[in-house]
Design a protein around this motif. Structure first.
Motif, PDB file in Angstrom:
ATOM      1  N   ALA A   1      -1.357  -5.378  -3.594  1.00  0.00           N
ATOM      2  CA  ALA A   1      -1.745  -4.204  -2.811  1.00  0.00           C
ATOM      3  C   ALA A   1      -1.193  -2.931  -3.433  1.00  0.00           C
ATOM      4  N   ALA A   2       0.056  -2.988  -3.919  1.00  0.00           N
ATOM      5  CA  ALA A   2       0.654  -1.814  -4.568  1.00  0.00           C
ATOM      6  C   ALA A   2      -0.125  -1.451  -5.830  1.00  0.00           C
TER       7      ALA A   2
ATOM      8  N   GLY B   1       2.454   1.717  -3.367  1.00  0.00           N
ATOM      9  CA  GLY B   1       1.511   2.293  -4.320  1.00  0.00           C
ATOM     10  C   GLY B   1       1.255   3.763  -4.062  1.00  0.00           C
ATOM     11  N   LEU B   2       1.238   4.158  -2.792  1.00  0.00           N
ATOM     12  CA  LEU B   2       1.036   5.565  -2.457  1.00  0.00           C
ATOM     13  C   LEU B   2       2.173   6.438  -2.963  1.00  0.00           C
TER      14      LEU B   2
ATOM     15  N   THR C   1      -3.582   0.005  -4.996  1.00  0.00           N
ATOM     16  CA  THR C   1      -3.480   1.375  -4.479  1.00  0.00           C
ATOM     17  C   THR C   1      -3.222   2.365  -5.604  1.00  0.00           C
ATOM     18  N   ALA C   2      -2.427   1.952  -6.576  1.00  0.00           N
ATOM     19  CA  ALA C   2      -2.042   2.854  -7.666  1.00  0.00           C
ATOM     20  C   ALA C   2      -3.075   2.920  -8.781  1.00  0.00           C
TER      21      ALA C   2
ATOM     22  N   ILE D   1       0.840  -1.203   0.000  1.00  0.00           N
ATOM     23  CA  ILE D   1       0.000   0.000   0.000  1.00  0.00           C
ATOM     24  C   ILE D   1       0.873   1.249   0.000  1.00  0.00           C
TER      25      ILE D   1
ATOM     26  N   TYR E   1       1.624   8.704  -5.832  1.00  0.00           N
ATOM     27  CA  TYR E   1       0.843   9.913  -5.618  1.00  0.00           C
ATOM     28  C   TYR E   1       1.675  11.021  -4.972  1.00  0.00           C
TER      29      TYR E   1
END
Length: 690
Positions: free
Chosen positions: A280-281, A236-237, A284-285, A233, A240
């Motif tokens: 999860a990555a 993936g964040l 999230t992306a 997570i 952003y």
């Protein structure tokens, strides 16, 4: 060491806080354009505006991006499209800071400053997990043992003093606290510093999952999946937060196959948790990836711009640029740093001499266990985080190298520990640590707060004159109309100081047009000293205006609310469409030319830059015998505000063979792209020659 761990970590955080927060409201001086542009987007968020929002004409480049896919208006964008495009997390946090502290440089810079402090903590956590084993026992590796050391074991210094080894995370925290670029970019309102806590937290969570105790038969525990999912997570964040977040997953993509090949037991245990991390990555992306799929222009534009701009670029040979950049980046670490003043004390290396020595020692120490998976991870981490600078056209770019600061700090810690392990006396070891910390902190503080702060060009590079101009403009009564001449490419600093990008208009006064403001309201003109023509035109049009003394790079010229905006209104007020009214005209008849002065009033806001024309027609009509067609000089109609009066003078050169007779002057507007007129043309007057 364990009983001092928390107090020493707090000390490292306090040191980081001091170097990042002291005099943050005044150092660096002013507010650089990119910082201010971020602040403008944050203000738009707070004002409830709909995005995309553009300032300074950035909508022109966005037209390319949206040629096939019109933008979807939204209150809460996933990507901010102006100024080459920026990831959103920084701007959302900045909006919160501005909400709390107002639209000031302090509010803008507080976000990266706090991120820089947080990065010290997360670097400590990442190093702790990299140098920790699940059973808390200090296992000493013999370098003659198998090179493929199990990833569940601890990397060690070859000495039985485990306290030295356990000090590596603390040393890394202190090192990151005082590395010069990490300090500088924590005080600079850009988004690069926000990525440091993200990357280090992802590393800490990943290795926390690796360090967990296995269940029976070497299977993963449920908690392993939780730690790996959390790491995914955060990974993936990162997309952003900063553009380098697109490269950071390469670290795990490169490391995991090597790790599994070296440690088959780890492969059997962790392949499913690693899969969960990847899922999860990706999940999230997904929202941002879908945005880039719809508008690929914004994904590639910044990358292409960075890769192809800079004095180190070899035209048409990117591979050669990157190859040469490897040497430039390595040199930037040790002996010849970036020369751009906004990014660095020109020429200062990324590392001071003390940090450089221990970084090299740390690299050498790590090389002795080069097939240890944790060492491989560190080496790949360093390489991936240097890629943003290597792949750019202006390496060594310290902003793009700052993502490597945490892993560099860990290598420095390895080097310090490798020397400290040879000091057997506790007091001597403490003195060694204290001396290094005091010396490197002094070098950084002196370089930043004295040498960098005293650089004669620093104020100009951080747009201090524009900030002061904007503050003076913001202090004017709310009803004042504000103008700046000539136009300049970068206005964000002034706009942010005003806390409203629409309050000030800029125009190129030398083009001839005079924005005369809105009747009944005062107006203040900020005229750059080298724009003498504009000041002369204003003084001629407003003979009762007040010219002030030059200050902060401009000359103020003020008119009161009672000032006459046109000499007299025309007996009739013709209108072009429902957008522009003709309020006044005057004709100066000369032997070889006509000078026609016109004053218009904006009846409505306009999105089109119309072309004005003045034509000389024969008595029987027909095509113009002489004409001038051009937009209002230096102040396009798309910038006019409702109720504003604009004056301009058009010169028509008469043909030498013009026969004697009576002619008619005609004026109007049309859209250049379509040649469609805005309403009907207006006949001004008849002129007779000779």
């Amino acid at each position: 060491m364990n009983r001092w761990r928390i107090p020493l970590l707090v000390l490292a955080l306090l040191l980081a806080a001091f170097l990042r927060l002291w005099r943050l409201d005044e150092m660096p001086p002013g507010l650089y354009h990119d910082e201010a542009y971020n602040g403008l987007d944050a203000l738009s968020l707070l004002d409830g505006k709909t995005f995309p929002q553009f300032y300074e004409g950035w909508e022109l480049y966005a037209q390319d991006a949206h040629a096939d896919n019109p933008p979807q208006e939204t209150r809460f964008p996933l990507f901010f499209e102006g100024n080459y495009g920026r990831e959103p997390v920084h701007i959302y946090l900045m909006a919160l800071s501005i909400k709390l502290f107002g639209p000031t440089p302090f509010a803008i810079r507080l976000v990266p400053a706090l991120a820089g402090i947080l990065a010290v903590l997360t670097t400590y956590l990442a190093a702790s997990q990299l140098f920790t084993i699940h059973n808390s026992q200090s296992t000493i590796h013999n370098s003659k043992k198998s090179a493929a050391v199990s990833s569940s074991r601890e990397l060690t210094i070859h000495n039985s003093q485990s306290t030295i080894h356990n000090s590596i995370p603390l040393i890394a925290a202190f090192a990151l606290a005082v590395i010069f670029p990490a300090v500088h970019f924590s005080r600079f309102g850009l988004r690069v510093m926000l990525f440091l806590p993200v990357e280090t937290l992802a590393v800490a969570l990943f290795w926390r999952g690796v360090n967990g105790r296995p269940a029976r038969f070497g299977k993963p525990r449920r908690s392993d999946f939780v730690w790996f999912a959390a790491a995914g997570i955060v990974l993936g964040l990162g997309l952003y937060v900063y553009a380098a977040g697109r490269l950071f997953p390469l670290l795990f993509v490169a490391f995991v196959p090597v790790w599994f090949w070296l440690d088959r037991e780890a492969a059997r245990r962790f392949w499913r948790p690693v899969g969960v991390m990847a899922a999860a990555a990706a999940a999230t992306a997904v929202p941002l990836l879908l945005y880039f799929a719809r508008y690929p222009y914004f994904f590639f534009f910044r990358i292409a711009y960075v890769a192809n701009k800079g004095k180190g670029t070899v035209a048409g040979k990117p591979w050669l640029t990157w190859l040469l950049n490897v040497g430039r980046v390595i040199g930037g670490l040790f002996w010849r740093g970036e020369t751009h003043l906004r990014h660095n004390l020109p020429g200062r290396p990324f590392l001071d001499p003390i940090q450089a020595v221990f970084f090299i020692i740390g690299l050498g120490r790590a090389a002795k266990e080069r097939l240890n998976p944790r060492i491989i991870f560190l080496a790949l981490w360093l390489l991936v985080m240097l890629l943003p600078s290597i792949l750019s056209g202006d390496a060594p770019h310290f902003g793009r190298m700052t993502g490597a600061a945490p892993v560099i700090a860990i290598f420095i810690a390895l080097g310090v520990a490798a020397i400290a392990v040879r000091i057997t006396h506790h007091a001597s070891r403490f003195t060694f640590y204290a001396f290094l910390l005091l010396a490197t902190t002094t070098l950084t503080a002196t370089a930043y707060f004295i040498r960098y702060a005293d650089h004669p060009q620093l104020a100009a590079d951080f747009y201090l004159p524009d900030w002061e101009l904007g503050q003076m403009a913001a202090a004017q009564p709310a009803e004042s109309q504000l103008y700046l001449t000539p136009t300049q490419e970068e206005m964000a600093t002034i706009y942010f100081a005003l806390a409203d990008p629409e309050r000030m208009s800029s125009y190129s006064g030398a083009g001839g047009a005079i924005p005369a403001g809105i009747p009944g309201f005062p107006a203040l003109y900020f005229v750059r000293p080298d724009d003498a023509v504009s000041l002369q035109n204003l003084q001629a049009w407003f003979p009762d205006g007040r010219t002030g003394a030059e200050q902060n790079g401009f000359i103020p010229f003020a008119i009161s609310e009672q000032a006459e905006r046109v000499p007299h209104l025309s007996p009739r007020v013709p209108q072009f469409g429902d957008k522009i009214r003709l309020l006044y005209w005057a004709v100066d008849e000369q032997a070889e030319r006509l000078r026609v002065t016109l004053a218009w009033g904006a009846a409505a806001p306009m999105t089109v830059d119309y072309t004005a024309f003045v034509h000389l027609l024969g008595a029987a009509g027909g095509p113009p015998l002489a004409q001038t067609d051009r937009p209002p000089g230096g102040y396009p109609t798309g910038d006019w505000r409702r109720g504003e009066i604009v004056a301009d003078t058009f010169t028509i050169d008469l043909p030498p063979d013009l026969p004697p007779g009576t002619y008619t002057l005609q004026t109007g507007f049309y859209e250049l792209a379509t040649l469609e007129r805005l309403g009907d043309a207006v006949e001004l007057t008849a002129v007779t020659y000779p």
